[in-house]
Design an enzyme around this catalytic site. Structure first.
Site, PDB file in Angstrom:
ATOM      1  N   ALA A 151      46.175  47.489  40.145  1.00  0.00           N
ATOM      2  CA  ALA A 151      44.780  47.471  39.691  1.00  0.00           C
ATOM      3  C   ALA A 151      43.821  47.492  40.869  1.00  0.00           C
ATOM      4  O   ALA A 151      42.800  48.190  40.843  1.00  0.00           O
ATOM      5  CB  ALA A 151      44.532  46.241  38.821  1.00  0.00           C
ATOM      6  N   CYS A 152      44.126  46.724  41.913  1.00  0.00           N
ATOM      7  CA  CYS A 152      43.245  46.705  43.077  1.00  0.00           C
ATOM      8  C   CYS A 152      43.236  48.054  43.779  1.00  0.00           C
ATOM      9  O   CYS A 152      42.184  48.540  44.210  1.00  0.00           O
ATOM     10  CB  CYS A 152      43.671  45.606  44.041  1.00  0.00           C
ATOM     11  SG  CYS A 152      43.319  43.942  43.436  1.00  0.00           S
ATOM     12  N   GLU A 153      44.402  48.676  43.892  1.00  0.00           N
ATOM     13  CA  GLU A 153      44.443  50.003  44.522  1.00  0.00           C
ATOM     14  C   GLU A 153      43.570  50.993  43.763  1.00  0.00           C
ATOM     15  O   GLU A 153      42.791  51.758  44.369  1.00  0.00           O
ATOM     16  CB  GLU A 153      45.882  50.508  44.579  1.00  0.00           C
ATOM     17  CG  GLU A 153      45.993  51.891  45.227  1.00  0.00           C
ATOM     18  CD  GLU A 153      47.385  52.492  45.129  1.00  0.00           C
ATOM     19  OE1 GLU A 153      47.497  53.730  45.288  1.00  0.00           O
ATOM     20  OE2 GLU A 153      48.359  51.749  44.881  1.00  0.00           O
ATOM     21  N   PHE A 178      39.859  50.617  44.464  1.00  0.00           N
ATOM     22  CA  PHE A 178      39.383  51.201  45.711  1.00  0.00           C
ATOM     23  C   PHE A 178      39.417  52.723  45.677  1.00  0.00           C
ATOM     24  O   PHE A 178      38.599  53.378  46.325  1.00  0.00           O
ATOM     25  CB  PHE A 178      40.214  50.676  46.886  1.00  0.00           C
ATOM     26  CG  PHE A 178      39.852  49.272  47.295  1.00  0.00           C
ATOM     27  CD1 PHE A 178      38.773  49.039  48.131  1.00  0.00           C
ATOM     28  CD2 PHE A 178      40.571  48.194  46.822  1.00  0.00           C
ATOM     29  CE1 PHE A 178      38.424  47.746  48.496  1.00  0.00           C
ATOM     30  CE2 PHE A 178      40.234  46.883  47.178  1.00  0.00           C
ATOM     31  CZ  PHE A 178      39.154  46.668  48.020  1.00  0.00           C
ATOM     32  N   TYR A 190      48.437  43.314  39.585  1.00  0.00           N
ATOM     33  CA  TYR A 190      47.427  42.980  40.598  1.00  0.00           C
ATOM     34  C   TYR A 190      47.331  44.042  41.686  1.00  0.00           C
ATOM     35  O   TYR A 190      46.242  44.562  41.988  1.00  0.00           O
ATOM     36  CB  TYR A 190      47.765  41.604  41.181  1.00  0.00           C
ATOM     37  CG  TYR A 190      47.312  41.320  42.586  1.00  0.00           C
ATOM     38  CD1 TYR A 190      45.989  41.500  42.982  1.00  0.00           C
ATOM     39  CD2 TYR A 190      48.218  40.834  43.526  1.00  0.00           C
ATOM     40  CE1 TYR A 190      45.585  41.217  44.284  1.00  0.00           C
ATOM     41  CE2 TYR A 190      47.823  40.538  44.820  1.00  0.00           C
ATOM     42  CZ  TYR A 190      46.503  40.742  45.199  1.00  0.00           C
ATOM     43  OH  TYR A 190      46.111  40.464  46.483  1.00  0.00           O
TER      44      TYR A 190
END
Length: 413
Positions: free
Chosen positions: A362-364, A367, A359
């Site tokens: 993947a989010c980093e 962005f 999580y």
């Protein structure tokens, strides 16, 4: 391997080798780096990856059925995200993406009651978990890195002051914080400008902790927090702020949300909405994120937000786009999480740890790749409610010392 056709069309970055469950290797090279090798240990994963790569890859990593043998998880995800973005120019893959988007749209419906259950899935986790990777004020949203050397603590303090500057608060103002988290922003606003703050949240854990913090800080007379849906709030406020809440509203409810903001504001009121947004085009949240991390979430483009704002008779007085600030925030969280991974294992199992590793990484990457960003939209009911230039923001920030979080916020019980 069934997914070979898919990967042949998808991979646009890096050098990816996949070893399937039979031991056979497949290499997909678009560029020399990053170089990554993964091993799939479950034969059933081949079909799942072909059918829904976003969901299948995340689940396989959680379950230990996808093992990274060369390179890092971050490099593997960078290859995947960049390749999926490039796939929108591929006609067949675009059809598959649109089909998944249509199916996902049915889960954007987020009525009262159901919204509370979805919030509880994430925000009512064991509070010790959040203490292991967030800053001491437990700010669970994008920080504001004004200087490269800023620590997470300083950057989160800057974020709160940046929002305070845009709210243009005056002593005696009543402020509503929609989606008030663990109370850090509300308490900061209450002590910064002598205002009274009402926070509302759907998380029972956040509601409890927020009021405990206000009481412990001797600020219960200036900051109070309530377990309440924004659709049930009825008072009038001079200022309204919402950070990280719009992502959980649901696209079908945007018009309702902004109309409620307009109704809650006094005639000379100002609101600031801070939300994750998409740079590219409307579409569903990553299927794995929706299932395991933020059920019912939806990340809008600006075009999806501006129309319901206009329909609510609100003026858009300022829009600011924060680009890599959230990537830097997530990097800091991920480093903290890895550093405390043994403590996380004492609270949750190994599968949970792998889920959260995936999580945060993947989010980093989302962005950093130009897919995601954060926007702050300032709204008012009167066109002249805010100054004609943005100088007041810098002036406010210059007048307030940015230091480590005050001692009163250093520990959440």
């Amino acid at each position: 391997m069934l997914a070979t056709w898919l990967f042949d069309r998808l991979i646009k970055l890096g050098d990816l080798t996949i070893i399937d469950a039979t031991g056979r290797s497949y290499r997909f090279q678009a560029t020399e780096s990053p170089k990554v090798t993964i091993r799939i240990t479950d034969p059933g994963l081949h079909w799942k990856v072909f059918r829904n790569p976003q969901l299948a890859v995340g689940e396989a990593y959680m379950d230990g059925k996808l093992v990274i043998e060369e390179g890092t998880l971050e490099e593997f995800l960078a290859i995947g995200v960049s390749s999926l973005r490039a796939s929108h120019s591929d006609g067949m893959l675009e059809v598959l993406t649109r089909l998944r988007s249509l199916l996902a749209s049915f889960s954007d419906f987020n009525p009262v009651g159901y919204a509370k259950r979805q919030v509880a899935h994430h925000y009512d986790l064991d509070g010790r978990l959040f203490d292991l990777f967030l800053d001491s004020d437990r700010q669970y949203s994008c920080a504001y890195f004004a200087k490269p050397e800023d620590s997470l603590e300083v950057a989160q303090r800057r974020k709160k002051l940046h929002l305070a500057a845009k709210l243009l608060m005056q002593p005696g103002h009543a402020v509503l914080d929609i989606g008030s988290g663990w109370g850090g922003l509300g308490l900061t606003l209450a002590e910064t400008d002598g205002v009274t703050v009402t926070g509302i949240t759907l998380s029972e854990e956040q509601h409890k902790v927020s009021n405990q913090r206000a009481e412990a800080a001797g600020m219960a007379d200036r900051a109070s927090f309530h377990l309440r849906d924004y659709r049930h709030e009825r008072a009038k406020y001079d200022r309204v702020v919402s950070v990280g809440m719009l992502e959980h509203v649901g696209k079908p409810h945007y018009r309702t949300f902004f109309r409620r903001v307009a109704d809650l504001l006094k005639d000379n009121g100002v609101a600031v909405i801070h939300s994750v947004g998409r740079f590219d085009h409307p579409g569903p949240v990553n299927a794995w994120i929706r299932k395991y991390i933020f059920p019912g979430s939806y990340v809008p483009t600006l075009s999806e937000v501006t129309k319901p704002i206009e329909q609510s008779n609100l003026f858009i007085t300022d829009i600011e786009i924060l680009r890599v600030h959230y990537a830097e925030t997530l990097l800091a969280w991920r480093k903290n999480f890895y550093r405390n991974i043994d403590k996380v294992r004492e609270i949750y199992d190994e599968r949970f740890c792998r889920m959260w590793e995936f999580y945060l990484a993947a989010c980093e990457i989302g962005f950093r790749s130009g897919e995601l960003m954060v926007f702050q939209i300032q709204l008012s009911k009167q066109m002249d409610a805010v100054p004609l230039t943005r100088d007041y923001i810098a002036e406010f920030e210059a007048a307030h010392t940015v230091a480590e979080t005050p001692k009163r916020l250093h520990r959440i019980s």
